[in-house]
Design a protein around this motif. Structure first.
Motif, mmCIF file in Angstrom:
data_model
loop_
_atom_site.group_PDB
_atom_site.id
_atom_site.type_symbol
_atom_site.label_atom_id
_atom_site.label_comp_id
_atom_site.label_asym_id
_atom_site.label_seq_id
_atom_site.Cartn_x
_atom_site.Cartn_y
_atom_site.Cartn_z
ATOM 1 N N VAL A 20 0.845 -1.199 0.000
ATOM 2 C CA VAL A 20 0.000 0.000 0.000
ATOM 3 C C VAL A 20 0.878 1.246 0.000
ATOM 4 C CG1 VAL A 20 -1.573 1.375 1.428
ATOM 5 C CG2 VAL A 20 -2.055 -1.037 1.014
ATOM 6 N N ARG A 21 1.887 1.265 0.872
ATOM 7 C CA ARG A 21 2.787 2.429 0.927
ATOM 8 C C ARG A 21 3.479 2.635 -0.419
ATOM 9 N NH1 ARG A 21 7.743 2.621 5.087
ATOM 10 N NH2 ARG A 21 8.400 0.951 3.730
ATOM 11 N N GLU A 22 3.932 1.564 -1.035
ATOM 12 C CA GLU A 22 4.606 1.667 -2.328
ATOM 13 C C GLU A 22 3.648 2.129 -3.424
ATOM 14 O OE1 GLU A 22 7.333 -1.108 -5.268
ATOM 15 O OE2 GLU A 22 6.871 -1.809 -3.265
ATOM 16 N N GLY A 23 2.431 1.604 -3.418
ATOM 17 C CA GLY A 23 1.439 2.012 -4.414
ATOM 18 C C GLY A 23 1.064 3.478 -4.286
ATOM 19 N N LEU A 30 3.100 9.946 -10.060
ATOM 20 C CA LEU A 30 2.384 10.123 -11.326
ATOM 21 C C LEU A 30 1.407 11.294 -11.281
ATOM 22 C CD1 LEU A 30 1.714 6.363 -12.114
ATOM 23 C CD2 LEU A 30 3.327 7.885 -13.288
ATOM 24 N N GLU A 31 1.362 11.980 -10.138
ATOM 25 C CA GLU A 31 0.533 13.159 -9.922
ATOM 26 C C GLU A 31 -0.964 12.879 -10.040
ATOM 27 O OE1 GLU A 31 2.102 16.377 -12.286
ATOM 28 O OE2 GLU A 31 4.076 16.184 -11.346
ATOM 29 N N VAL A 32 -1.354 11.676 -9.681
ATOM 30 C CA VAL A 32 -2.772 11.347 -9.587
ATOM 31 C C VAL A 32 -3.305 12.058 -8.347
ATOM 32 C CG1 VAL A 32 -4.404 9.457 -9.203
ATOM 33 C CG2 VAL A 32 -2.423 9.106 -10.701
ATOM 34 N N LYS A 33 -4.460 12.666 -8.451
ATOM 35 C CA LYS A 33 -4.983 13.444 -7.323
ATOM 36 C C LYS A 33 -6.184 12.798 -6.629
ATOM 37 C CE LYS A 33 -3.306 17.020 -6.394
ATOM 38 N NZ LYS A 33 -2.289 17.234 -5.381
ATOM 39 N N ASP A 34 -6.849 11.861 -7.289
ATOM 40 C CA ASP A 34 -8.013 11.196 -6.718
ATOM 41 C C ASP A 34 -7.756 9.688 -6.717
ATOM 42 O OD1 ASP A 34 -9.730 13.588 -6.450
ATOM 43 O OD2 ASP A 34 -9.536 13.607 -8.633
#
Length: 136
Positions: A20-23, A30-34
């Motif tokens: 989870v921490r790595e994901g 990747l600058e995903v915000k949601d």
């Protein structure tokens, strides 16, 4: 997108927490915000949704890292998904367990996992179609 990693953790719970921490770190880069995080360990979902109560847990430092990283996102939802509905993640974990060392990122579904992915995708599509017909 997904990944397989080899962890030297002593429990499945610790392994999933490290994944989870790595994901989270990966989607942050990747600058995903949601983000919608699906975990199949109910205890992990409970722990992450109440991180402040885990201060004395042996994995508290990892939980704290996750708690800090979550602040980056506009929305971050942690969902418990039954293991029977999370077969793709299970198969990626099996690949990770068979690796001698390292990390592997998948931008597309690995061939060995593709049949399971297609089955889960069809099940989700059918469920969504049933929900849509109920609303009409």
């Amino acid at each position: 997108m997904g990944f397989s990693s080899k962890y030297n953790a002593i429990t499945a719970f610790a392994t999933e927490l490290l994944a989870v921490r790595e994901g989270i770190a990966m989607v942050k880069r990747l600058e995903v915000k949601d983000v919608e995080l699906e975990v199949d360990a109910l205890s992990l979902s409970v722990m992450l949704n109440s991180a402040s109560s885990t201060l004395h847990h042996e994995l508290a430092a990892v939980v704290k890292d996750i708690e800090e990283d979550i602040k980056y996102f506009d929305t971050f939802e942690i969902l418990h998904v039954k293991r029977t509905h999370n077969a793709v993640a299970h198969e990626l974990a099996q690949i990770g367990m068979s690796m001698s060392v390292g990390h592997r990122l998948y931008l597309t579904c690995p061939e060995s996992v593709l049949p399971i992915y297609n089955t889960e995708l069809a099940a989700v599509a059918a469920l969504n179609a049933d929900e849509d017909s109920d609303e009409e």
